[in-house]
Scaffold this motif. Structure first.
Motif, short mmCIF file in Angstrom:
data_model
loop_
_atom_site.label_atom_id
_atom_site.label_comp_id
_atom_site.label_asym_id
_atom_site.label_seq_id
_atom_site.Cartn_x
_atom_site.Cartn_y
_atom_site.Cartn_z
N GLN A 1 0.83 -1.21 0.00
CA GLN A 1 0.00 0.00 0.00
C GLN A 1 0.86 1.26 0.00
O GLN A 1 0.56 2.23 -0.69
CB GLN A 1 -0.93 -0.02 1.21
N ARG A 2 1.94 1.20 0.81
CA ARG A 2 2.85 2.36 0.84
C ARG A 2 3.53 2.55 -0.51
O ARG A 2 3.68 3.68 -1.01
CB ARG A 2 3.88 2.18 1.95
N PHE A 3 3.92 1.43 -1.13
CA PHE A 3 4.57 1.50 -2.44
C PHE A 3 3.61 2.07 -3.48
O PHE A 3 3.99 2.90 -4.31
CB PHE A 3 5.05 0.11 -2.85
N ILE A 4 2.36 1.59 -3.46
CA ILE A 4 1.37 2.08 -4.43
C ILE A 4 1.14 3.57 -4.24
O ILE A 4 1.08 4.34 -5.21
CB ILE A 4 0.05 1.30 -4.30
N ALA A 5 1.04 4.00 -2.97
CA ALA A 5 0.82 5.42 -2.72
C ALA A 5 2.02 6.25 -3.18
O ALA A 5 1.86 7.29 -3.83
CB ALA A 5 0.55 5.65 -1.23
N ASP A 6 3.22 5.76 -2.85
CA ASP A 6 4.42 6.48 -3.28
C ASP A 6 4.55 6.50 -4.80
O ASP A 6 4.93 7.51 -5.40
CB ASP A 6 5.67 5.85 -2.65
#
Length: 465
Positions: free
Chosen positions: A243-248
C-alpha cells in the motif's frame, strides 16, 4: 500412481481409522492368545481326570493264581465318558493284553510310565484320542514285572470346553474393542473442537482484518495458532509495504504526468520556432523521466517478487558483472567514459538470482553514469573463503555521508545540497539494497582517499566449482 479411494480425507477419519486398525490388530492377537490358553486349560483339566482314571484302574489290578486280573472301576471311567468315548487296555509283564481293547495304541515310553501318569495324542477308530499311561510293578505274577495300564478318551469334551472359554473371552475382547474405538472417536471429536473453533473465527473474518487470532487452545494447537499469526503478521507487513509503495508510486507518477500535460498544453499554443524547439526538448526530457520512473517502479516490483518466489542458484559474478557493464556503458551517450574491470579470481560464485543481481549492478552503474556524471568507472571483484565483494568506484561527486542512509530508502530524493543534483525516482539504490539483503549480503558506501565515490556489494561466497 493411483490413490486408494477408501482412505478417509478428514483428520477425524484418518485418526480413527489408525486407532481402529491398532485396536483390531490387538484384538486379533488377544483372541489368538486366548484360544491357545483356553486349549491349554481344557487340556490340563481333562488330563487330571484322565490321570485319576488311569491311577484308579492301576490300583484295581490284582494277581490271582499268578495271573494278572482287573476289577474294572466303572465309576472312574464313567466320569470320562459323559461327553466322550472311553477305551482302556491292561498289558501284563509278558506283554499280553489281559483286559480292554487290544488294538489300543501302546505308550511311547514304558520307562517314563513307571514314574507316573504320562499322556500322548493319537487316533483310534478314526477319532482323535488322548491317551493316559501308567506302569505298576506286580511281583506276584508268574513272571514278576511291570504291568502297563492305558486309558484313552476322545477329545470332544476338551474341544467343547475350549470353544466355550474362547467364546466368552472373545466376547469380552469384542466389547472392549468396540468400547475403545467408540471412546477414541469421542475423544478425537472433542480434541478437534478447538480447530473447528479456529476455523469459524478465521472464516468469519474480513479479508482486511489482519489482527492476530486470539483463542484459548491446547498447547499442541497453540503452535498452529502461532504459525497462523506469524503468517498473518507477514501478510500485514507485506500489504502495508504494498500500500505504501502504491501510494508512493502514484505520487511519483503524478508529478511528471502533470508536467507532461502542462508542457503539451504550452506547445499547443506556441508558434515561435525557437520556443517550440525548446519546449519539445523539455517534453522529450519529461517523457524520458516518465519512462525511467515507470521502468524503475516495474523493476522494483519485479525484484520484490523474485526475492520471495525464486530459489537461489550458483551464480558466477565475474561474467555477470562484465555483461552488466557492457549493457550500462551506452547510457553515457556522447560522454567519453573510461571503464576498467579487475578480479582476483577467474570465477566468483555466490548463491543468488542472476536477474536480480543484474538489476542491482545495473542500478549502481546507472547512478554513477547519469546521476554522478562520472567518466571513469572501475568495477573490481575480490574473493575470500567466506565472501565475495563487488566494488564500483567512479570519479563522480558521489553522495555525502550524512545522506547514505536516506539514499537506500525508496523514493528518497537527494536534493541540490549534494555535489550533484539528483532528479531520479529514488528507487535505484533501494532496489540494490533489497537485492543484496535477499542474498544475505550488505551494501557499503565509501569516499576513497584518491577522490570519487565507491559502492561495495558484499555476498557470502560458495566454494569454487
Amino acid at each position: 500412481m493411483q490413490r486408494f479411494n477408501w482412505f478417509p480425507k478428514t483428520l477425524f477419519g484418518r485418526t480413527l481409522l489408525f486407532i481402529a486398525l491398532i485396536v483390531v490388530s490387538g484384538a486379533v492377537a488377544l483372541a489368538g492368545i486366548a484360544r491357545y490358553y483356553a486349549g491349554v486349560a481344557s487340556q490340563r483339566a481333562y488330563d487330571q481326570l484322565l490321570a485319576g482314571a488311569t491311577i484308579q484302574v492301576a490300583e484295581d489290578l490284582y494277581v490271582q493264581g499268578g495271573v494278572l486280573a482287573l476289577n474294572l472301576p466303572v465309576a472312574a471311567l464313567s466320569t470320562l465318558s459323559r461327553y466322550d468315548l472311553v477305551y482302556y487296555k491292561v498289558v501284563d509283564s509278558r506283554g499280553v493284553v489281559v483286559a480292554g481293547y487290544p488294538d489300543l495304541p501302546d505308550p511311547t515310553s514304558r520307562l517314563a510310565a513307571r514314574n507316573g501318569p504320562q499322556f500322548a495324542d493319537a487316533t483310534y477308530q478314526g477319532q482323535p484320542i488322548r491317551l493316559g499311561f501308567l506302569a505298576r510293578y506286580l511281583p506276584e505274577e508268574h513272571t514278576p514285572g511291570w504291568a502297563i495300564v492305558t486309558v484313552a478318551q476322545t477329545t470332544h469334551a476338551r474341544q467343547q470346553l475350549t470353544n466355550e472359554m474362547s467364546f466368552k473371552v472373545w466376547t469380552l475382547i469384542l466389547l472392549m474393542s468396540i468400547l475403545a474405538i467408540g471412546a477414541s472417536g469421542l475423544a478425537i471429536r472433542r480434541g478437534l473442537r478447538p480447530l473447528a473453533r479456529i476455523e469459524t473465527i478465521i472464516a468469519a473474518r474480513d479479508p482486511a482484518d489482519l489482527r492476530p487470532v486470539a483463542a484459548e487452545t491446547p498447547s499442541e494447537i497453540a503452535a498452529i495458532i502461532g504459525a497462523i499469526n506469524g503468517l498473518i503478521g507477514r501478510l500485514a507487513e507485506r500489504m502495508t509495504a504494498m500500500q505504501r509503495f502504491i501510494a508512493d508510486a502514484a505520487h511519483q507518477m503524478r508529478t511528471p504526468l502533470a508536467r507532461l500535460d502542462a508542457q503539451i498544453e504550452l506547445l499547443d499554443d506556441e508558434h515561435d520556432p525557437a520556443r517550440l524547439a525548446t519546449g519539445l526538448d523539455a517534453l522529450r526530457t519529461t517523457c524520458a523521466d516518465v519512462g525511467r520512473v515507470t521502468g524503475q517502479l516495474l523493476n522494483h516490483a519485479m525484484v520484490t517478487h523474485r526475492t520471495q518466489a525464486v530459489a537461489l542458484q550458483p551464480v558466477d559474478l565475474v561474467p555477470l558483472a562484465k555483461e552488466a557493464l557492457g549493457r550500462t556503458i551506452p547510457l553515457a551517450d556522447d560522454r567519453d567514459v573510461t571503464v576498467a574491470f579487475a578480479t582476483d579470481a577467474p570465477h566468483a560464485y555466490i548463491s543468488g538470482d542472476p536477474i536480480g543481481l543484474q538489476e542491482a549492478l545495473s542500478n549502481v552503474l546507472h547512478n554513477a553514469l547519469l546521476h554522478g556524471k562520472a567518466d571513469d568507472i572501475v568495477v573490481s571483484i575480490v574473493t575470500t573463503d567466506t565472501a565475495v565483494t563487488l566494488t564500483v568506484t567512479d570519479n563522480g561527486p558521489g553522495i555525502a555521508p550524512e545522506h547514505w542512509e536516506a539514499a537506500l530508502r525508496p523514493f528518497e530524493r537527494l536534493g541540490q545540497e549534494n555535489a550533484a543534483p539528483r532528479t531520479g525516482s529514488g528507487l535505484g539504490l533501494a532496489i540494490v539494497q533489497e537485492v543484496v539483503k535477499a542474498h544475505g549480503g550488505n551494501i557499503r558506501f565509501a569516499l576513497p582517499a584518491a577522490g570519487g565515490f565507491a559502492v561495495t556489494l558484499a555476498f557470502p561466497s560458495l566454494p569454487s566449482r
